[in-house]
Design an enzyme around this catalytic site. Sequence first.
Site, PDB file in Angstrom:
ATOM      1  CG  PHE A  92      -1.961   0.908   1.415  1.00 19.12           C
ATOM      2  CD1 PHE A  92      -3.235   0.599   0.982  1.00 19.12           C
ATOM      3  CD2 PHE A  92      -1.767   2.132   2.048  1.00 19.12           C
ATOM      4  CE1 PHE A  92      -4.297   1.474   1.159  1.00 19.12           C
ATOM      5  CE2 PHE A  92      -2.829   3.016   2.229  1.00 19.12           C
ATOM      6  CZ  PHE A  92      -4.098   2.689   1.778  1.00 19.12           C
TER       7      PHE A  92
ATOM      8  CG  LEU B 290      -1.240   7.352   1.186  1.00 16.97           C
ATOM      9  CD1 LEU B 290      -2.005   7.788  -0.064  1.00 16.97           C
ATOM     10  CD2 LEU B 290      -2.243   7.190   2.354  1.00 16.97           C
TER      11      LEU B 290
ATOM     12  CG  ASP C 116     -12.414   5.262   7.183  1.00 12.20           C
ATOM     13  OD1 ASP C 116     -11.636   5.981   7.815  1.00 12.20           O
ATOM     14  OD2 ASP C 116     -13.402   5.693   6.532  1.00 12.20           O
TER      15      ASP C 116
ATOM     16  N   GLY D 195      -8.414  -0.373   7.413  1.00 13.76           N
ATOM     17  CA  GLY D 195      -7.079  -0.761   7.865  1.00 13.76           C
ATOM     18  C   GLY D 195      -6.874  -0.480   9.343  1.00 13.76           C
TER      19      GLY D 195
ATOM     20  N   GLY E 193      14.610  -6.935  35.468  1.00 14.41           N
ATOM     21  CA  GLY E 193      15.775  -6.950  34.561  1.00 14.41           C
ATOM     22  C   GLY E 193      15.595  -7.921  33.407  1.00 14.41           C
TER      23      GLY E 193
ATOM     24  CD  GLU F  29      -3.102   0.549   8.308  1.00 14.65           C
ATOM     25  OE1 GLU F  29      -4.322   0.743   8.452  1.00 14.65           O
ATOM     26  OE2 GLU F  29      -2.626  -0.451   7.749  1.00 14.65           O
TER      27      GLU F  29
HETATM   28  N1  CAA Z   1     -13.961   8.167   3.618  1.00 15.79           N
HETATM   29  C1  CAA Z   1     -14.258   8.664   2.400  1.00 15.79           C
HETATM   30  N2  CAA Z   1     -13.797   9.876   1.968  1.00 15.79           N
HETATM   31  C2  CAA Z   1     -13.049  10.583   2.818  1.00 15.79           C
HETATM   32  C3  CAA Z   1     -12.712  10.129   4.104  1.00 15.79           C
HETATM   33  C4  CAA Z   1     -13.209   8.858   4.501  1.00 15.79           C
HETATM   34  N3  CAA Z   1     -12.934   8.332   5.692  1.00 15.79           N
HETATM   35  N4  CAA Z   1     -11.941  11.062   4.707  1.00 15.79           N
HETATM   36  C5  CAA Z   1     -11.789  12.072   3.842  1.00 15.79           C
HETATM   37  N5  CAA Z   1     -12.465  11.789   2.694  1.00 15.79           N
HETATM   38  C6  CAA Z   1     -12.579  12.638   1.512  1.00 15.79           C
HETATM   39  C7  CAA Z   1     -13.225  13.963   1.902  1.00 15.79           C
HETATM   40  O1  CAA Z   1     -14.624  13.866   1.863  1.00 15.79           O
HETATM   41  C8  CAA Z   1     -12.684  14.897   0.851  1.00 15.79           C
HETATM   42  O2  CAA Z   1     -13.386  14.691  -0.356  1.00 15.79           O
HETATM   43  P1  CAA Z   1     -13.985  15.992  -1.161  1.00 15.79           P
HETATM   44  O3  CAA Z   1     -12.768  16.780  -1.581  1.00 15.79           O
HETATM   45  O4  CAA Z   1     -14.709  15.349  -2.297  1.00 15.79           O
HETATM   46  O5  CAA Z   1     -14.829  16.714  -0.184  1.00 15.79           O
HETATM   47  C9  CAA Z   1     -11.269  14.371   0.609  1.00 15.79           C
HETATM   48  O6  CAA Z   1     -11.274  12.996   1.047  1.00 15.79           O
HETATM   49  C10 CAA Z   1     -10.211  15.142   1.374  1.00 15.79           C
HETATM   50  O7  CAA Z   1     -10.550  15.073   2.753  1.00 15.79           O
HETATM   51  P2  CAA Z   1      -9.895  16.049   3.836  1.00 15.79           P
HETATM   52  O8  CAA Z   1     -10.010  17.455   3.357  1.00 15.79           O
HETATM   53  O9  CAA Z   1     -10.438  15.679   5.149  1.00 15.79           O
HETATM   54  O10 CAA Z   1      -8.357  15.602   3.733  1.00 15.79           O
HETATM   55  P3  CAA Z   1      -7.097  16.142   4.523  1.00 15.79           P
HETATM   56  O11 CAA Z   1      -6.041  16.431   3.537  1.00 15.79           O
HETATM   57  O12 CAA Z   1      -7.500  17.183   5.510  1.00 15.79           O
HETATM   58  O13 CAA Z   1      -6.633  14.810   5.323  1.00 15.79           O
HETATM   59  C11 CAA Z   1      -6.557  13.182   7.093  1.00 15.79           C
HETATM   60  C12 CAA Z   1      -7.404  14.181   6.272  1.00 15.79           C
HETATM   61  C13 CAA Z   1      -7.544  12.382   7.918  1.00 15.79           C
HETATM   62  C14 CAA Z   1      -5.583  13.871   8.017  1.00 15.79           C
HETATM   63  C15 CAA Z   1      -5.811  12.229   6.147  1.00 15.79           C
HETATM   64  O14 CAA Z   1      -4.816  12.909   5.440  1.00 15.79           O
HETATM   65  C16 CAA Z   1      -5.151  11.058   6.865  1.00 15.79           C
HETATM   66  O15 CAA Z   1      -5.812  10.058   7.149  1.00 15.79           O
HETATM   67  N6  CAA Z   1      -3.812  11.110   7.132  1.00 15.79           N
HETATM   68  C17 CAA Z   1      -3.075   9.984   7.689  1.00 15.79           C
HETATM   69  C18 CAA Z   1      -2.484   9.159   6.577  1.00 15.79           C
HETATM   70  C19 CAA Z   1      -2.297   7.716   6.962  1.00 15.79           C
HETATM   71  O16 CAA Z   1      -3.020   7.185   7.784  1.00 15.79           O
HETATM   72  N7  CAA Z   1      -1.361   7.040   6.315  1.00 15.79           N
HETATM   73  C20 CAA Z   1      -1.174   5.663   6.493  1.00 15.79           C
HETATM   74  C21 CAA Z   1      -0.365   5.081   5.379  1.00 15.79           C
HETATM   75  S1  CAA Z   1      -0.556   3.320   5.202  1.00 15.79           S
HETATM   76  C22 CAA Z   1       0.232   2.635   6.484  1.00 15.79           C
HETATM   77  O17 CAA Z   1       0.700   3.273   7.345  1.00 15.79           O
HETATM   78  C23 CAA Z   1       0.274   1.115   6.416  1.00 15.79           C
HETATM   79  C24 CAA Z   1       0.993   0.506   7.510  1.00 15.79           C
HETATM   80  O18 CAA Z   1       1.630   1.144   8.259  1.00 15.79           O
HETATM   81  C25 CAA Z   1       0.983  -0.872   7.778  1.00 15.79           C
HETATM   82  P1  FAD Z   2       4.746  13.241  10.092  1.00 15.00           P
HETATM   83  O1  FAD Z   2       3.529  13.355   9.273  1.00 15.00           O
HETATM   84  O2  FAD Z   2       5.946  14.001   9.683  1.00 15.00           O
HETATM   85  O3  FAD Z   2       4.390  13.567  11.598  1.00 15.00           O
HETATM   86  C1  FAD Z   2       5.378  13.968  12.566  1.00 15.00           C
HETATM   87  C2  FAD Z   2       4.639  14.293  13.859  1.00 15.00           C
HETATM   88  O4  FAD Z   2       3.751  15.414  13.637  1.00 15.00           O
HETATM   89  C3  FAD Z   2       3.759  13.151  14.366  1.00 15.00           C
HETATM   90  O5  FAD Z   2       3.774  13.100  15.769  1.00 15.00           O
HETATM   91  C4  FAD Z   2       2.384  13.546  13.872  1.00 15.00           C
HETATM   92  O6  FAD Z   2       1.332  12.976  14.635  1.00 15.00           O
HETATM   93  C5  FAD Z   2       2.444  15.061  14.026  1.00 15.00           C
HETATM   94  N1  FAD Z   2       1.456  15.711  13.159  1.00 15.00           N
HETATM   95  C6  FAD Z   2       1.434  15.786  11.810  1.00 15.00           C
HETATM   96  N2  FAD Z   2       0.352  16.417  11.391  1.00 15.00           N
HETATM   97  C7  FAD Z   2      -0.356  16.769  12.488  1.00 15.00           C
HETATM   98  C8  FAD Z   2      -1.593  17.442  12.704  1.00 15.00           C
HETATM   99  N3  FAD Z   2      -2.356  17.860  11.700  1.00 15.00           N
HETATM  100  N4  FAD Z   2      -2.020  17.613  13.982  1.00 15.00           N
HETATM  101  C9  FAD Z   2      -1.270  17.163  15.038  1.00 15.00           C
HETATM  102  N5  FAD Z   2      -0.088  16.522  14.878  1.00 15.00           N
HETATM  103  C10 FAD Z   2       0.348  16.312  13.619  1.00 15.00           C
HETATM  104  N6  FAD Z   2       2.938   4.188   4.766  1.00 15.00           N
HETATM  105  C11 FAD Z   2       2.381   3.662   3.644  1.00 15.00           C
HETATM  106  O7  FAD Z   2       1.882   4.396   2.795  1.00 15.00           O
HETATM  107  N7  FAD Z   2       2.364   2.338   3.430  1.00 15.00           N
HETATM  108  C12 FAD Z   2       2.898   1.443   4.302  1.00 15.00           C
HETATM  109  O8  FAD Z   2       2.855   0.229   4.059  1.00 15.00           O
HETATM  110  C13 FAD Z   2       3.486   1.957   5.506  1.00 15.00           C
HETATM  111  N8  FAD Z   2       4.085   1.122   6.383  1.00 15.00           N
HETATM  112  C14 FAD Z   2       4.782   1.652   7.434  1.00 15.00           C
HETATM  113  C15 FAD Z   2       5.534   0.787   8.243  1.00 15.00           C
HETATM  114  C16 FAD Z   2       6.315   1.315   9.260  1.00 15.00           C
HETATM  115  C17 FAD Z   2       7.125   0.399  10.099  1.00 15.00           C
HETATM  116  C18 FAD Z   2       6.324   2.715   9.498  1.00 15.00           C
HETATM  117  C19 FAD Z   2       7.179   3.301  10.586  1.00 15.00           C
HETATM  118  C20 FAD Z   2       5.571   3.534   8.723  1.00 15.00           C
HETATM  119  C21 FAD Z   2       4.791   3.029   7.673  1.00 15.00           C
HETATM  120  N9  FAD Z   2       4.073   3.868   6.822  1.00 15.00           N
HETATM  121  C22 FAD Z   2       3.487   3.361   5.692  1.00 15.00           C
HETATM  122  C23 FAD Z   2       4.105   5.309   6.998  1.00 15.00           C
HETATM  123  C24 FAD Z   2       3.218   5.800   8.136  1.00 15.00           C
HETATM  124  O9  FAD Z   2       1.875   5.728   7.780  1.00 15.00           O
HETATM  125  C25 FAD Z   2       3.677   7.231   8.468  1.00 15.00           C
HETATM  126  O10 FAD Z   2       4.937   7.138   9.095  1.00 15.00           O
HETATM  127  C26 FAD Z   2       2.680   7.953   9.339  1.00 15.00           C
HETATM  128  O11 FAD Z   2       1.472   8.170   8.660  1.00 15.00           O
HETATM  129  C27 FAD Z   2       3.253   9.298   9.865  1.00 15.00           C
HETATM  130  O12 FAD Z   2       3.815  10.050   8.841  1.00 15.00           O
HETATM  131  P2  FAD Z   2       5.302  10.684   9.003  1.00 15.00           P
HETATM  132  O13 FAD Z   2       6.181   9.566   9.423  1.00 15.00           O
HETATM  133  O14 FAD Z   2       5.632  11.393   7.762  1.00 15.00           O
HETATM  134  O15 FAD Z   2       5.170  11.686  10.204  1.00 15.00           O
END
Ligand code: CAA
Ligand code: FAD
Length: 380
Positions: free
Chosen positions: A123, A125, A240, A242, A340, A363
């Site tokens: 995934f 992103l 959501d 995930g 320990g 996530e």
């Molecule tokens: N379901 C459907 N649509 C959604 C939605 C949801 N839950 N949340 C937002 N949207 C839509 C909104 O309706 C909007 O659409 P329109 O433009 O048509 O109105 C659009 O998405 C943009 O929404 P926002 O303006 O709310 O977006 P934002 O830029 O303010 O971001 C956020 C919102 C919740 C902070 C989002 O950026 C977020 O979830 N950030 C965290 C990213 C994250 O979780 N990354 C994980 C990577 S994967 C990973 O980590 C895997 C792993 O480790 C194992």
């Molecule tokens: P940043 O976004 O730089 O955040 C730094 C700090 O600022 C954090 O404490 C954060 O909470 C805070 N912060 C940022 N914005 C705000 C705000 N609006 N309000 C308050 N505080 C805020 N990503 C994928 O796409 N796919 C994967 O498979 C995947 N696997 C991962 C596996 C591991 C082991 C790790 C460590 C990460 C993985 N990720 C993956 C990425 C992960 O989703 C991101 O690390 C995470 O979303 C945070 O992004 P960042 O590291 O850039 O931190």
Amino acid sequence: MDFELNELQIAIRDAARKYAQDKLAPGARERDREERFPKAEVAEMASLGLMGVNIPEAYGGAEAGTVAYSLAMTEIAAGDASAAVTMAVTNMCGELIVRAGNEDQRQRYVTRLTSGEYTAGAFALSEPQAGSDPGAMATFAEKKGDRWVLNGAKQWITSGAYAGVMVVWARTAKAPGAKGISCFLVEGGTKGLLVGKAEDKMGLRASNTVPLTFEDCEIPEENLLGVEGDGFKWAMVALDGGRIGIASQAIGIGRAAMDASIRYAHEREAFGKPIADFQAIRFKLSDMATELDAARLLALRAAWLKENGRPFTREASMAKLYASEAANRAVAEAVQIHGGYGYVDEFPVERHLRDARVTTIYEGTSEIQRVVIARELLRG
Ligand code: CAA
Ligand code: FAD
């Protein structure tokens, strides 16, 4: 209210528990030390239906629903959290392709993920400068004839070196933030997809986390997932779901640490009696059990809502927030109970502590879960 599980949910949970305890847990310490990806193990997990728990049977899934998925994820994580994150991301990709993809994409990719023909899904992103804020991504896809050409960099991609197929997000229009982002299916080994060196992580050391670079990486036009420009929404929809998986993973890690602590509290003596006799130790165990149970109920509620087609964004974020933080408290107390011995790898709790740490980060960090919960609350 009905707290009973159905037969299928019990069967999936028990199969996952048996596999986790018999096959995953015994090798988890060694794989962690050697940073060895559990390739054979994830193939066996696929044969148990664990790579598509909530995916229709038509695409090789177990079609057992999200509650069963949550239960299975917790069991697998209690055995080996690295295998669990591999499973979590593969299930998330498979479900997303079922939901957003066309029939050809489902037949081509989902069946290979569920059957284990593909070791894993990925995934993609996050980017080096865009994690919490994926709307700041820079990866770009340009249409050239009947091909899409991807350029850019992704960061932290779980299973990136092993994935048969990756879901990759890229900009397809020069629009700001979440607008103009599309979603693509990129096969592992595609020319122009460069897999970087695996990260040397604190925990989940047997999982694979790599940076990816796309250098004029060409894919056929039919590998666009969903409608052009709709990609950001699909990322949010997938996350959501995930987040229920990661909540469940955190619960499994916390439970493993609690179980190890209960065993140890009976065995270890101090001042002439088992440490389990001290009220201070008992209170720690009570808090761990209560918080992990509360987390489990939050995760199962979110899973039930998803399974029943109800809105669950807020509940999934609540579950992920609470479970990941409760698990981190539980593993810290587990190390404390071990004294320990908790600080060395003779006992599993130091690994549980390292593995749990990332659950408040990936996530969506705990801060981002609070952003989502507040946004949903204030929307009214
Ligand atoms: N379901 C459907 N649509 C959604 C939605 C949801 N839950 N949340 C937002 N949207 C839509 C909104 O309706 C909007 O659409 P329109 O433009 O048509 O109105 C659009 O998405 C943009 O929404 P926002 O303006 O709310 O977006 P934002 O830029 O303010 O971001 C956020 C919102 C919740 C902070 C989002 O950026 C977020 O979830 N950030 C965290 C990213 C994250 O979780 N990354 C994980 C990577 S994967 C990973 O980590 C895997 C792993 O480790 C194992
Ligand atoms: P940043 O976004 O730089 O955040 C730094 C700090 O600022 C954090 O404490 C954060 O909470 C805070 N912060 C940022 N914005 C705000 C705000 N609006 N309000 C308050 N505080 C805020 N990503 C994928 O796409 N796919 C994967 O498979 C995947 N696997 C991962 C596996 C591991 C082991 C790790 C460590 C990460 C993985 N990720 C993956 C990425 C992960 O989703 C991101 O690390 C995470 O979303 C945070 O992004 P960042 O590291 O850039 O931190």
